[in-house]
Design an enzyme around this catalytic site. Structure first.
Site: not given
Length: 338
Positions: A124, A148
């Site tokens: 990501t 995250y």
């Protein structure tokens, strides 16, 4: 390699989820035998084509994953399974280090034990945190601002360490903002609680939501709202197939590549596109900024374009919105959960 006989089956973890299901379609379309592994915690069994083999299980189970890899003679893994909501990662960080980092470490162990030599990882742009430069190159500082992003960056580091000592190579693809749905209507964003703007806007346009919140109008962007690089999910899925084929053809290579189009759209530009496509304005509510949201997140995508033969086919915000809206209507017509 796309037209040549395929040397082995490919395992897709999280293949019943949003991005994973599109990767399954891309692999099958390219002629690859596919084994989907998913625990169905957030994915949907109906999203897996009958032409793929399905194994219900947890990627954190090293013994099970090793057995699956050996039984099906898996040569490569595309790893999508994990948790992906930024705010949830702040509220429950241990869940993210368990589901993303620890589970990925277990799967990498199983890959090495079972003899899978190639690994494509769903990473990501959150690994960059608040970027110092835009567009963001792969070499930019990695300073994630939430669990995250940190959980994904840790997995990248585990992959790098493993590839140094085992006959194993990997490609970590750092996604920007994934949106849209399969243009043929075979899959789309179906996950409950999904928070991406285009998905939320599509829900509002089809009557599932009363309005769309616009978080902040004072960013250093042309219209004051945040700018993001939106990539069509089918283009992203194709990038995984090209990454896989590169790893097979270059067994000594491991890669980390941005996955984006290299340009962005603001929140208001996206909502204007939805209004234009539907010919009906959706209600917008202007609210305060969310902590940590950068002004702009746009990929420097020169590395992926120069390394892989991948070329986007759906680099058009109108196409992305149209496909997302079409999928929302499909969900409603089929009476499926979203």
């Amino acid at each position: 390699m796309s037209d040549a006989p395929k040397p082995f089956p490919v395992m897709v973890t999280g293949g019943a989820g949003y991005i994973g299901s599109h990767a399954v379609l891309a692999l099958l379309d390219a002629g690859w035998p596919v084994v989907v592994v998913d625990n169905l915690a957030t994915g949907f069994r109906w999203s897996i084509p009958d032409t793929a083999t399905f194994v219900q299980g947890d990627v954190a189970d090293v013994q099970l994953m090793t057995e699956v890899i050996r039984e099906y003679r898996i040569g490569a893994i595309l790893h999508f399974a994990g948790s992906l909501l930024v705010q949830e990662s702040v509220d429950d960080p241990l869940k993210y280090y368990r589901n993303n980092t620890a589970a990925s470490r277990a799967l990498i162990e199983a890959a090495v034990a079972g003899g899978a030599r190639h690994f494509v990882f769903s990473s990501t742009a959150a690994t960059y945190g608040v970027p110092e430069m835009v567009p963001i190159p792969e070499g930019a500082p990695k300073a994630p601002i939430n669990p995250y992003g940190r959980s994904k960056l840790m997995t990248e580091e585990i992959l790098d360490d493993a590839a140094r000592v085992h006959p194993f190579n990997y490609c970590a693809l750092r996604y920007f903002n994934v949106a849209g749905a399969d243009p043929q209507g075979r899959s789309g964003q179906s996950t409950r609680g999904a928070t991406h703007l285009i998905h939320i806007a599509a829900e509002a346009a089809t009557g599932k939501r009363a309005h769309v919140n616009v978080y902040g109008t004072d960013y250093a962007t042309p219209d004051g709202t945040g700018v993001r690089d939106y990539i069509h999910v089918s283009d992203l899925a194709d990038a995984h197939v090209h990454a896989l084929e590169h790893l097979i053809g270059h067994p000594g290579d491991s890669l980390t590549l941005n996955c984006g189009y290299g340009h962005g759209y603001s929140v208001l530009e996206v909502l204007d596109t939805v209004d234009r496509v539907t010919n009906h304005p959706i209600e917008r509510k202007l609210v305060g900024r969310r902590p940590g949201d950068p002004d702009a997140l746009v990929a420097d995508n020169r590395a992926i374009l120069s390394t892989l033969p991948w070329r986007p086919r759906y680099d058009d915000i109108g196409q992305i919105v149209t496909d997302a809206l079409s999928w929302e209507r499909t969900l409603r017509e089929r009476g499926l959960s979203s």
